[in-house]
Design an enzyme around this catalytic site. Sequence first.
Site, PDB file in Angstrom:
ATOM      1  N   ASP A   1      38.624  33.378  49.432  1.00  0.00           N
ATOM      2  CA  ASP A   1      37.572  33.830  50.342  1.00  0.00           C
ATOM      3  C   ASP A   1      37.772  33.116  51.670  1.00  0.00           C
ATOM      4  OD1 ASP A   1      35.006  34.112  51.772  1.00  0.00           O
ATOM      5  OD2 ASP A   1      34.367  35.080  49.910  1.00  0.00           O
TER       6      ASP A   1
ATOM      7  N   SER B   1      31.254  52.178  40.160  1.00  0.00           N
ATOM      8  CA  SER B   1      30.103  51.450  40.704  1.00  0.00           C
ATOM      9  C   SER B   1      29.154  51.059  39.584  1.00  0.00           C
ATOM     10  CB  SER B   1      29.354  52.322  41.716  1.00  0.00           C
ATOM     11  OG  SER B   1      28.638  53.350  41.043  1.00  0.00           O
ATOM     12  N   CYS B   2      28.218  50.177  39.896  1.00  0.00           N
ATOM     13  CA  CYS B   2      27.232  49.767  38.897  1.00  0.00           C
ATOM     14  C   CYS B   2      26.391  50.964  38.455  1.00  0.00           C
ATOM     15  CB  CYS B   2      26.343  48.656  39.442  1.00  0.00           C
ATOM     16  SG  CYS B   2      25.520  49.047  41.006  1.00  0.00           S
TER      17      CYS B   2
END
EC number: 1.2.1.12
Length: 332
Positions: free
Chosen positions: A32, A148-149
Amino acid sequence: MNVAINGFGRIGRLVLRASAKNPLINIVAINDPFVSTTYMEYMLEYDTVHGKFDGSLSHDETHIFVNGKPIRVFNEMNPENIKWGEEQVQYVVESTGAFTTLEKASTHLKNGVEKVVISAPSSDAPMFVMGVNHELYEKNMHVVSNASCTTNCLAPLAKVVNDKFGIKEGLMTTVHAVTATQKTVDGPSKKDWRGGRGACFNIIPSSTGAAKAVGKVIPSLNGKLTGMSFRVPTADVSVVDLTARLVNPASYDEIKAAIKSASENEMKGILGYTEKAVVSSDFIGDSHSSIFDAEAGIALTDDFVKLVSWYDNEWGYSSRVLDLIEHMVKNE
């Protein structure tokens, strides 16, 4: 299996939390560009929704240590520059939201990585929903999407109903918790003006491709489902409302029985079932993709029904990311 995470947002962090309880998944690296190891430890330790991390955490300049195990931390903007090979990374969870196409996600493969799992829908990568079409995965697929969720919630429910009774057509609404892309107070949002309104103060209508995506993982439903979303001021847990016209008439009790049976057999752990008087917060930390609420649904006629299913859009989805990796490993 050595796994790395690219992007330490909500899903990246929860994939790491879930992996701490999974002996088959060994997280060895995180990338990150915006997060130091000091801050990474803090973000992992404290969570407004899911509580304090259940384990030990520490860090040095280049690692965080989770339950004593070192995890290498990189801070690269470009995936091509991440030295995954130094940590013998085999799988990458691509959870930045920025590299969701085959071309972009494939940049990880230049660093000795074998497979990439995108934790978002993809326009061109093969898309899999555990319990629905995961068996179609082939070992020559190097970049895949976990969808996707919301698709992970809707697809198992739609599959059971379609297999048993047939779905002629359907409309889905997801009442969806706040996500990181929204504004805490009113702010600029050029493409979606409503999406720029304060998330804490409004019910915000929004678009979603989740229902149409079901047609990708269940081809027989392609073109038969569409949907929309309402973003609401809750921190986690969302709910799908599927209003469908059936091919073969069935009583609501018959539909309930079919879903209950699937939840106890072929979709155990993926599709849940409840007849209790539950509300959204009761599902925080629930690892199912979809939990059917038998008492919330209604039927107008024997071929026109409204079905309601809950999902922890963070924890349930992150659990499926790991399940998909496990499935891919077993099929190498």
